[in-house]
Design an enzyme around this catalytic site. Structure first.
Site: not given
Ligand code: GDP
Ligand code: MN
Length: 398
Positions: A109, A197
């Site tokens: 992530y 992101e």
């Protein structure tokens, strides 16, 4: 402003972030054609909507043949994709992105956000990719690596290497990770982003670091200096009430209640919404008409608020410093005449030229309910709406 995954990937790859090869399609035929162009025999078809969580909602499909691409597309095009981020109404699928599938070894992530307490861009990363960051922070908080970037010097190599090591990456992958981190940071700061992101950033079986997914949001107030980014806006993904407002230079957020709010200043707008709730009502929107609002602007705000069919009363709350109560009052009168509004309108004015403003309202002969304090205005709005409801449900021409 949000953009699509394929757009974010293109933006990021211009800054040196590696992404799988892919192509955009507007129809099932085109998706199959583009897959053929890409080559290979495994593709991922991904619905392009402004929301995450597509994988779990059926918006990301692995396909092994052209036939399967057609089938996946038939299920996507023209439908609304409902994910935990879209709300129950979902978001329309009008484009899909076809990518060559890659063999995944590990998922990471990676996020870049504005950290309010340090007032800096913060890197948030975790070795637990694939999960949402909310889940990671609830279940594996120890896996989260944070690093704050000093804006005067930007993201330094040693700092990026440190993030890579803290994620447990092998030495042979560190250089690619540094390039990815620096690319994301440069895109973030050069383009006035508010969020980047990549979830997941993957390590492939053949040791490549690839952004498999990408999300970017931009600061609306800085868009004027990035025409190439403004061009990426896709109104089909926005709340139509909010895009109409943005087109008119008004700051508007649609809500679920039925008391429309026309207010100047974001702080006062928040306070107005709170007071409506305190009085037992539900606000239908947040609307900041800004400073120096002309009568025309006020009338525009009315039109916008009334385009929401749930609105059953309108509360105008103006504290005029730069604004002028007489102009606002003229705007209210103009709007009521033009739009033949037949729901209760409550007006509370304070500040510059308040007497003139009150006079205009009083002399208009229109059934405007006036209030002196915010609490009184909210109570009257809630009272008028309840009263109106008990009489009948009216039909409005806007
Ligand atoms: P999201 O659900 O909206 O965040 O969409 P993603 O782009 O993150 O895709 C969801 C999941 O699909 C990813 O977490 C991956 O596990 C999987 N996925 C996407 N692309 C590929 C690929 O090329 N190969 C493989 N094996 N899995 C993929
Ligand atoms: Mn994702």
């Amino acid at each position: 402003m949000d953009i699509h995954e394929y757009q974010a990937k293109e933006v990021l790859s211009n800054f040196g972030v590696a992404t799988p090869s892919g192509a955009l399609a507007y129809s099932p035929e085109q998706a199959a054609y583009r897959a053929r162009e890409l080559g290979g025999d495994k593709w991922i078809v991904k619905a392009q909507v402004h929301a995450g969580g597509r994988g779990k909602a059926g918006g990301v499909k692995l396909c092994n043949s052209e036939n399967e691409i057609h089938e996946a597309c038939d299920e996507m095009f023209g439908r609304k994709l409902v994910t935990h981020q879209t709300g129950p109404e979902g978001k329309g699928i009008y484009r899909v992105y076809v990518e060559s599938a890659v063999p995944i070894d590990r998922e990471i992530y990676l996020g870049f956000v504005l950290d309010r307490s340090s007032q800096r861009v913060m890197i948030v990363a975790s070795s637990e990719g694939g999960m949402e960051i909310e889940e990671i922070s609830a279940e594996r908080p120890d896996s989260i690596v944070r690093s704050i970037v000093e804006p005067a010097v930007g993201l330094q190599e040693f700092q990026a290497r440190e993030v890579a090591f803290n994620l447990g990456l092998e030495a042979r992958l560190v250089q690619q990770m540094v390039r990815t981190l620096q690319g994301c940071y440069a895109a973030f700061s050069d383009l006035d982003a508010t969020m980047v992101e990549i979830n997941p950033l993957v390590i492939t079986g053949d040791d490549r670091v690839l952004a498999l997914d990408a999300k970017m949001s931009f600061d609306d107030n800085a868009l004027f200096r990035h025409p190439q980014i403004s061009e990426l806006r896709d109104k089909s993904q926005e709340d139509p009430r909010e895009s109409r407002a943005a087109d008119r230079g008004l700051s508007y957020v649609g809500l679920d209640g039925n008391i429309g709010c026309i207010v100047n200043g974001a702080g006062l707008a928040m306070a107005t919404m709170d007071t409506i709730k305190l009085a037992g009502g539900e606000p239908a929107n947040f609307l900041d008409i800004g400073g120096g609002a002309s009568p025309e602007r006020v009338a525009k705000a009315f039109r916008l608020v009334l385009s929401d069919k749930n609105v059953q009363a309108v509360l105008v709350n103006i504290f005029a410093g730069i604004n002028r109560c007489d102009w606002v009052a003229e705007g209210v009168v103009q709007a009521l005449r033009e739009l033949e509004i037949d729901i209760p309108v409550i007006v509370r004015l304070a500040g510059t030229n308040v007497e003139e403003g009150q006079k205009i309202l009083a002399q208009s002969g229109l059934p405007i309910i006036r209030a002196t304090t915010l609490m009184e205005a909210a109570e009257r709005a809630v009272g008028a709406w309840q009263n109106d409801l008990s009489q009948n449900t009216k039909v409005r021409a806007v």
